[in-house]
Design a protein around this motif. Structure first.
Motif, mmCIF file in Angstrom:
data_model
loop_
_atom_site.group_PDB
_atom_site.id
_atom_site.type_symbol
_atom_site.label_atom_id
_atom_site.label_comp_id
_atom_site.label_asym_id
_atom_site.label_seq_id
_atom_site.Cartn_x
_atom_site.Cartn_y
_atom_site.Cartn_z
ATOM 1 N N ILE A 149 0.846 -1.192 0.000
ATOM 2 C CA ILE A 149 0.000 0.000 0.000
ATOM 3 C C ILE A 149 0.885 1.247 0.000
ATOM 4 C CG2 ILE A 149 -1.759 1.318 1.240
ATOM 5 C CD1 ILE A 149 -2.788 -1.344 2.366
ATOM 6 N N ALA A 150 1.838 1.319 0.927
ATOM 7 C CA ALA A 150 2.764 2.455 0.986
ATOM 8 C C ALA A 150 4.105 1.962 1.494
ATOM 9 C CB ALA A 150 2.229 3.559 1.896
ATOM 10 N N LEU A 151 5.161 2.624 1.063
ATOM 11 C CA LEU A 151 6.510 2.249 1.451
ATOM 12 C C LEU A 151 7.275 3.507 1.832
ATOM 13 C CD1 LEU A 151 8.022 -0.491 1.533
ATOM 14 C CD2 LEU A 151 9.030 0.105 -0.668
ATOM 15 N N ASN A 152 7.894 3.481 3.002
ATOM 16 C CA ASN A 152 8.708 4.609 3.440
ATOM 17 C C ASN A 152 9.762 4.921 2.379
ATOM 18 O OD1 ASN A 152 10.877 6.128 4.704
ATOM 19 N ND2 ASN A 152 9.990 5.576 6.687
ATOM 20 N N ARG A 156 15.150 1.850 -0.190
ATOM 21 C CA ARG A 156 15.498 1.872 -1.614
ATOM 22 C C ARG A 156 14.923 0.663 -2.330
ATOM 23 N NH1 ARG A 156 19.889 3.687 -4.828
ATOM 24 N NH2 ARG A 156 19.112 3.514 -6.968
ATOM 25 N N HIS A 157 14.808 -0.451 -1.604
ATOM 26 C CA HIS A 157 14.361 -1.688 -2.248
ATOM 27 C C HIS A 157 13.316 -2.403 -1.412
ATOM 28 C CE1 HIS A 157 18.380 -1.135 -4.196
ATOM 29 N NE2 HIS A 157 17.685 -1.526 -5.248
ATOM 30 N N LEU A 158 12.559 -3.241 -2.073
ATOM 31 C CA LEU A 158 11.591 -4.145 -1.462
ATOM 32 C C LEU A 158 11.810 -5.531 -2.056
ATOM 33 C CD1 LEU A 158 8.867 -4.788 0.100
ATOM 34 C CD2 LEU A 158 7.714 -4.209 -2.049
ATOM 35 N N GLN A 173 12.636 1.549 -5.307
ATOM 36 C CA GLN A 173 11.795 2.719 -5.095
ATOM 37 C C GLN A 173 12.585 3.992 -5.394
ATOM 38 O OE1 GLN A 173 8.520 4.111 -1.895
ATOM 39 N NE2 GLN A 173 10.466 3.526 -0.985
ATOM 40 N N SER A 174 11.956 4.881 -6.129
ATOM 41 C CA SER A 174 12.515 6.202 -6.414
ATOM 42 C C SER A 174 11.372 7.192 -6.365
ATOM 43 C CB SER A 174 13.196 6.224 -7.788
ATOM 44 O OG SER A 174 13.697 7.511 -8.081
ATOM 45 N N GLY A 175 11.354 8.061 -5.341
ATOM 46 C CA GLY A 175 10.224 8.953 -5.156
ATOM 47 C C GLY A 175 8.979 8.142 -4.854
ATOM 48 N N ASP A 176 7.918 8.379 -5.599
ATOM 49 C CA ASP A 176 6.675 7.620 -5.427
ATOM 50 C C ASP A 176 6.624 6.395 -6.335
ATOM 51 O OD1 ASP A 176 5.683 9.308 -3.511
ATOM 52 O OD2 ASP A 176 4.618 10.592 -4.939
#
Length: 422
Positions: A149-152, A156-158, A173-176
């Motif tokens: 749903i959302a990631l801080n 950088r990665h999931l 992840q980069s920005g949104d």
């Protein structure tokens, strides 16, 4: 654990592609090789694209299958020759190569096998199916795992592991923006998923953190290039009475490329090269890891809309607490709420007593991680965030972890709340 089947001894030498393997009876080798090719020729690869440069071994295998299905046996043989030189312990490739060499010698490789109850052959068939299906049905662009749903933004990665399809996905992840960087085969526990107890040989389902790196120099050869332990059991596991420990992402013995789809004692295993590629992309203690046996992919726009709704919901919860509106704050808690040592009534009494002495409360929240928690009987959302609390007579900083469920009216309420140490 030993790999359930040994490498293939090639029937003929093909230049630099000749590999010395363990001895095994010729009849069994022929059955395994013929079985592998029969399985592969029956699996579609529509939509799979093989890169023009440096394909992964799995992508190279897909290229072989495409050539075979197009009747280009010589091209398939050349590709397999290159692949077996490059990855001599990739046993599916070895099996196919031996089978194609047998076909050149005039052997019929299309006769269906009659010993389909052989567990080794079944494991091989499952691995072939999983690998090729994943290449053929890779997630589309602008999609994200359904758990997210959302990631801080600090992450950088999931890492997401689809336990049903034996697949590990690394997202960046980069920005949104959360984009899939790569995916590869990853095997799981011998008895499948949803670990409940010590020694059940199952891989847990849940949201975890990578906690450490253990170098291969201090590990038995079973673990290959090293290990990345995860935080099982987490607070949600302990709340449900789950036991066990030592759930890792780790490599494989160097005499094999990967292990069978269900072959570990509960860990997730992968090719040593894949583990080495993953290690620098994780932040110890921080990088989230999703273990799911119900993974699907949804559009970024759908995820963004849900993210905004949940951020607003958490914002309203924070506002009521900061306003010292005790009853408005307690309205966010489910009738069946518990915290460690407290039910809802005891929790409410505690909050009323504490807040009676407050002239002000200031709550600061860092950007949260919010996930649909996998493996629950009732839809559950987990929110995890770092929080700074300050009032006229107390201040603290902690991590708060909340589990939300819908009440009888369909409103999302906090069902469980924890303050984990990390």
């Amino acid at each position: 654990m030993r790999w359930p089947f040994g490498p293939v001894a090639h029937i003929r030498q093909q230049g630099a592609a000749r590999h010395r393997c363990r001895a095994e009876t010729r009849g069994r080798l022929a059955r395994r090789a013929r079985f592998a090719l029969t399985m592969i020729l029956g699996i579609g690869t529509a939509g799979a694209e093989v890169p023009a440069v440096t394909p992964t071994p799995e992508q190279a295998l897909t290229g072989v299958v495409q050539a075979l299905r197009a009747g280009q046996q010589q091209d398939a043989l050349a590709q397999l020759q290159a692949l077996t030189v490059r990855e001599p312990t990739f046993r599916i490739a070895q099996l196919l190569y031996g089978d194609l060499l047998a076909a050149r010698a005039g052997r019929d490789i299309t006769v269906p096998l009659r010993d389909g109850d052989d567990s080794t052959l079944q494991a091989l068939a499952e691995e072939v199916q999983l690998r090729l299906s994943a290449e053929a049905n890779a997630p589309g662009a602008d999609t994200v795992p359904n758990a997210v749903i959302a990631l801080n933004p600090a992450h950088r990665h999931l890492v997401t592991v689809d336990l049903t399809r034996a697949r590990l996905y690394l997202l960046e992840q980069s920005g949104d923006s959360l984009e899939l960087r790569y995916h590869h085969y990853a095997a799981i526990g011998r008895n499948g998923t949803r670990k409940e107890s010590e020694g059940d040989l199952r891989t847990p389902v849940g949201i975890y953190r990578i906690t450490d790196w253990i170098d291969d120099r201090v590990l038995p050869e079973l673990y290959g290039a090293g290990a990345l332990p995860v935080s099982y059991p987490n607070p949600w596991d302990r709340f449900h009475g789950r036991t066990g420990h030592g759930i890792w992402l780790h490599g494989v013995p160097r005499d094999t490329y990967t292990r069978a789809p269900r072959s570990s004692e509960g860990c997730v295993t992968m090719a040593n090269d894949d583990l080495r590629a993953l290690r620098p992309r994780v932040q110890l203690g921080e990088t989230p890891v999703v273990f799911s046996d119900e993974l699907s992919w949804r559009s970024v726009s759908e995820q963004a809309a849900e993210r905004d709704a949940w951020l607003a919901r958490l914002g309203r919860w924070r506002e009521r607490w900061s306003a010292v509106d005790t009853e408005g704050y307690l309205a966010f808690y489910h009738p069946d709420f518990t915290a460690p040592g407290l039910d809802r009534d005891a929790f409410a009494d505690h909050k009323r007593r504490v807040n009676a002495s407050k002239t002000f409360i200031d709550i600061e929240m860092e950007a949260p991680d919010i996930f649909h928690y996998p493996g629950t009987d009732t839809p559950t959302v987990m929110a995890r965030f770092r929080m700074r609390y300050r009032s006229n007579n107390f201040q603290s900083e902690s991590i708060k972890q909340q589990f939300w469920r819908q009440d009888a009216a369909g409103e999302w309420k906090i069902f469980r709340e924890e303050t984990p140490s990390s």
